[in-house]
Write a protein that holds these residues in place. Structure first.
Motif, mmCIF file in Angstrom:
data_model
loop_
_atom_site.group_PDB
_atom_site.id
_atom_site.type_symbol
_atom_site.label_atom_id
_atom_site.label_comp_id
_atom_site.label_asym_id
_atom_site.label_seq_id
_atom_site.Cartn_x
_atom_site.Cartn_y
_atom_site.Cartn_z
ATOM 1 N N PHE A 133 1.022 -1.122 -0.048
ATOM 2 C CA PHE A 133 0.103 0.090 -0.124
ATOM 3 C C PHE A 133 0.772 1.196 0.057
ATOM 4 C CE2 PHE A 133 -2.576 -3.273 1.444
ATOM 5 C CZ PHE A 133 -3.952 -3.292 0.819
ATOM 6 N N ALA A 134 2.089 1.245 0.627
ATOM 7 C CA ALA A 134 2.972 2.257 0.703
ATOM 8 C C ALA A 134 3.514 2.723 -0.787
ATOM 9 C CB ALA A 134 4.205 2.104 1.589
ATOM 10 N N ARG A 135 3.528 1.658 -1.698
ATOM 11 C CA ARG A 135 3.824 1.669 -3.025
ATOM 12 C C ARG A 135 2.908 2.637 -3.792
ATOM 13 N NH1 ARG A 135 5.608 -3.831 -3.124
ATOM 14 N NH2 ARG A 135 4.010 -4.572 -4.512
ATOM 15 N N HIS A 136 1.791 2.640 -3.364
ATOM 16 C CA HIS A 136 0.605 3.207 -4.030
ATOM 17 C C HIS A 136 0.309 4.574 -3.359
ATOM 18 C CE1 HIS A 136 0.163 0.173 -7.094
ATOM 19 N NE2 HIS A 136 0.419 -0.806 -6.003
ATOM 20 N N GLY A 137 1.101 5.149 -2.502
ATOM 21 C CA GLY A 137 0.994 6.476 -2.134
ATOM 22 C C GLY A 137 0.224 6.375 -0.875
ATOM 23 N N PHE A 138 -0.178 5.122 -0.019
ATOM 24 C CA PHE A 138 -0.588 5.480 1.182
ATOM 25 C C PHE A 138 0.612 5.442 2.457
ATOM 26 C CE2 PHE A 138 -3.897 3.452 -1.030
ATOM 27 C CZ PHE A 138 -4.956 3.950 -0.786
ATOM 28 N N ALA A 147 -6.790 -2.029 4.802
ATOM 29 C CA ALA A 147 -6.506 -2.854 3.568
ATOM 30 C C ALA A 147 -8.044 -3.701 3.398
ATOM 31 C CB ALA A 147 -5.522 -3.803 4.057
ATOM 32 N N VAL A 148 -8.530 -4.364 4.080
ATOM 33 C CA VAL A 148 -9.673 -5.084 4.016
ATOM 34 C C VAL A 148 -10.708 -4.218 3.101
ATOM 35 C CG1 VAL A 148 -11.633 -6.441 4.710
ATOM 36 C CG2 VAL A 148 -9.275 -7.126 5.391
ATOM 37 N N ALA A 149 -10.879 -3.097 3.833
ATOM 38 C CA ALA A 149 -11.894 -1.971 3.264
ATOM 39 C C ALA A 149 -11.294 -1.694 1.858
ATOM 40 C CB ALA A 149 -11.822 -0.796 4.239
ATOM 41 N N LEU A 150 -10.279 -1.411 1.574
ATOM 42 C CA LEU A 150 -9.615 -0.701 0.489
ATOM 43 C C LEU A 150 -9.907 -2.015 -0.633
ATOM 44 C CD1 LEU A 150 -6.516 1.020 1.466
ATOM 45 C CD2 LEU A 150 -8.369 1.703 0.099
ATOM 46 N N VAL A 151 -9.598 -3.338 -0.306
ATOM 47 C CA VAL A 151 -9.152 -4.249 -1.432
ATOM 48 C C VAL A 151 -10.592 -5.112 -1.635
ATOM 49 C CG1 VAL A 151 -7.989 -6.487 -2.088
ATOM 50 C CG2 VAL A 151 -6.734 -4.527 -1.122
ATOM 51 N N LEU A 152 -11.192 -5.514 -0.553
ATOM 52 C CA LEU A 152 -12.405 -6.247 -0.667
ATOM 53 C C LEU A 152 -13.767 -5.545 -0.562
ATOM 54 C CD1 LEU A 152 -11.016 -9.323 1.818
ATOM 55 C CD2 LEU A 152 -11.099 -9.246 -0.820
ATOM 56 N N GLY A 153 -13.603 -4.259 0.120
ATOM 57 C CA GLY A 153 -14.791 -3.491 0.200
ATOM 58 C C GLY A 153 -15.572 -4.034 1.471
ATOM 59 N N TRP A 197 -6.184 -5.382 -7.318
ATOM 60 C CA TRP A 197 -6.287 -4.155 -6.796
ATOM 61 C C TRP A 197 -5.280 -3.167 -7.225
ATOM 62 C CZ3 TRP A 197 -3.418 -1.470 -3.658
ATOM 63 C CH2 TRP A 197 -3.721 -0.298 -2.906
ATOM 64 N N GLU A 198 -4.109 -3.787 -7.236
ATOM 65 C CA GLU A 198 -2.831 -2.854 -7.709
ATOM 66 C C GLU A 198 -2.981 -2.559 -9.182
ATOM 67 O OE1 GLU A 198 0.985 -3.239 -5.886
ATOM 68 O OE2 GLU A 198 1.056 -5.145 -6.025
ATOM 69 N N ALA A 199 -3.454 -3.404 -9.890
ATOM 70 C CA ALA A 199 -3.597 -2.974 -11.299
ATOM 71 C C ALA A 199 -4.442 -2.039 -11.756
ATOM 72 C CB ALA A 199 -3.917 -4.325 -12.269
ATOM 73 N N ALA A 200 -5.538 -1.576 -10.640
ATOM 74 C CA ALA A 200 -6.638 -0.764 -10.902
ATOM 75 C C ALA A 200 -6.066 0.570 -10.386
ATOM 76 C CB ALA A 200 -7.828 -1.151 -10.319
ATOM 77 N N GLN A 201 -4.943 0.646 -9.603
ATOM 78 C CA GLN A 201 -4.674 2.019 -9.060
ATOM 79 C C GLN A 201 -4.160 2.936 -9.941
ATOM 80 O OE1 GLN A 201 -5.597 2.210 -5.789
ATOM 81 N NE2 GLN A 201 -6.397 0.353 -6.321
ATOM 82 N N PRO A 202 -4.309 4.206 -9.682
ATOM 83 C CA PRO A 202 -3.580 5.439 -10.445
ATOM 84 C C PRO A 202 -2.096 5.111 -10.490
ATOM 85 C CG PRO A 202 -4.282 6.043 -8.449
ATOM 86 C CD PRO A 202 -4.863 4.795 -8.490
ATOM 87 N N PRO A 203 -1.356 5.146 -11.538
ATOM 88 C CA PRO A 203 0.254 5.343 -11.600
ATOM 89 C C PRO A 203 0.784 6.072 -10.542
ATOM 90 C CG PRO A 203 -0.683 6.501 -13.491
ATOM 91 C CD PRO A 203 -1.888 5.667 -12.767
#
Length: 224
Positions: A133-138, A147-153, A197-203
């Protein structure tokens, strides 16, 4: 890039509940037969959710004996290994040292420091998912609930009271068993969805190259 904010507890609470394991799927081995079954299942798993629990210290300078409980889980089952049992200590040592099994969890820096002394071996092939998650700006400590909220909703509730309970107790309460199982089962359940989830994140913007450097840090991806 501005830091992205994970869902708050209040925002997570609005989501559908995370489907926790039924009691029959949470195993606390105590007999030779139960340890044999646990060993067979754990060593057959390619990926395991992983966490530990330690006896809380409320006195400054008190001796930290290290983890009292090792939790390991697949998406279908969880095993709670009470390390006061020699068979549990041996099984935890064997599974955590196994290179071919990926162990995934959150906030594992302290476990990496304390487990080698407790187990007599260095855990191998361990991935702290906070770094994904740190790699994606968190931030660096997103944690399991967010993480469960972000990935699994979904909403995975965690009890502060249980987190500081006596994990060295010879008999764990039903609440402790559920809490400990969730901490390993949550990572095991969300890991299969993490690549999508990673593939769907903004660059993520590439870091600015500093003068005199030719090799800016490259962004990686989770292992599969």
């Amino acid at each position: 890039m501005p830091r992205r904010l994970p869902p708050t507890k209040e925002q997570s609470a609005l989501l559908p509940p995370f489907p926790t394991l039924a009691p029959a799927r949470i195993h606390v081995p105590a007999t030779p037969e139960e340890f044999a079954a646990a060993r067979a299942a754990l060593l057959a798993a390619p990926v395991l959710g992983f966490d530990t629990e330690s006896r809380p210290l409320f006195t400054v300078g008190a001796h930290d004996a290290g983890p009292a409980l090792v939790q390991l889980a697949t998406p279908q089952d969880a095993w709670l290994l009470q390390l006061h049992r020699p068979e549990a200590l041996q099984l935890a040592r064997e599974v955590l040292a196994q290179e071919r099994i990926l162990k995934v969890g959150f906030g594992l820096d302290n476990d990496r420091r304390s487990l080698p002394e407790r187990l007599g071996t260095l855990p191998a092939n361990v991935q702290d998912l906070d770094r994904v998650f740190a790699r994606h700006g968190f931030g660096r400590n997103v944690g399991l609930r967010a993480a469960v909220a972000l990935v699994l909703g979904q909403c995975l509730s965690k009890s502060k009271r249980l987190s500081t309970s006596n994990w060295s107790a010879r008999t764990l309460s039903p609440g402790q068993i559920r809490y400990a199982a969730n901490d390993a089962h949550g990572p095991a359940a969300l890991y299969p969805a993490l690549s999508a989830w990673e593939a769907a994140q903004p660059p993520v913007p590439a870091p600015r190259r500093q003068r005199g450097t030719d090799n800016p840090a490259a962004d990686g991806h989770i292992s599969t």
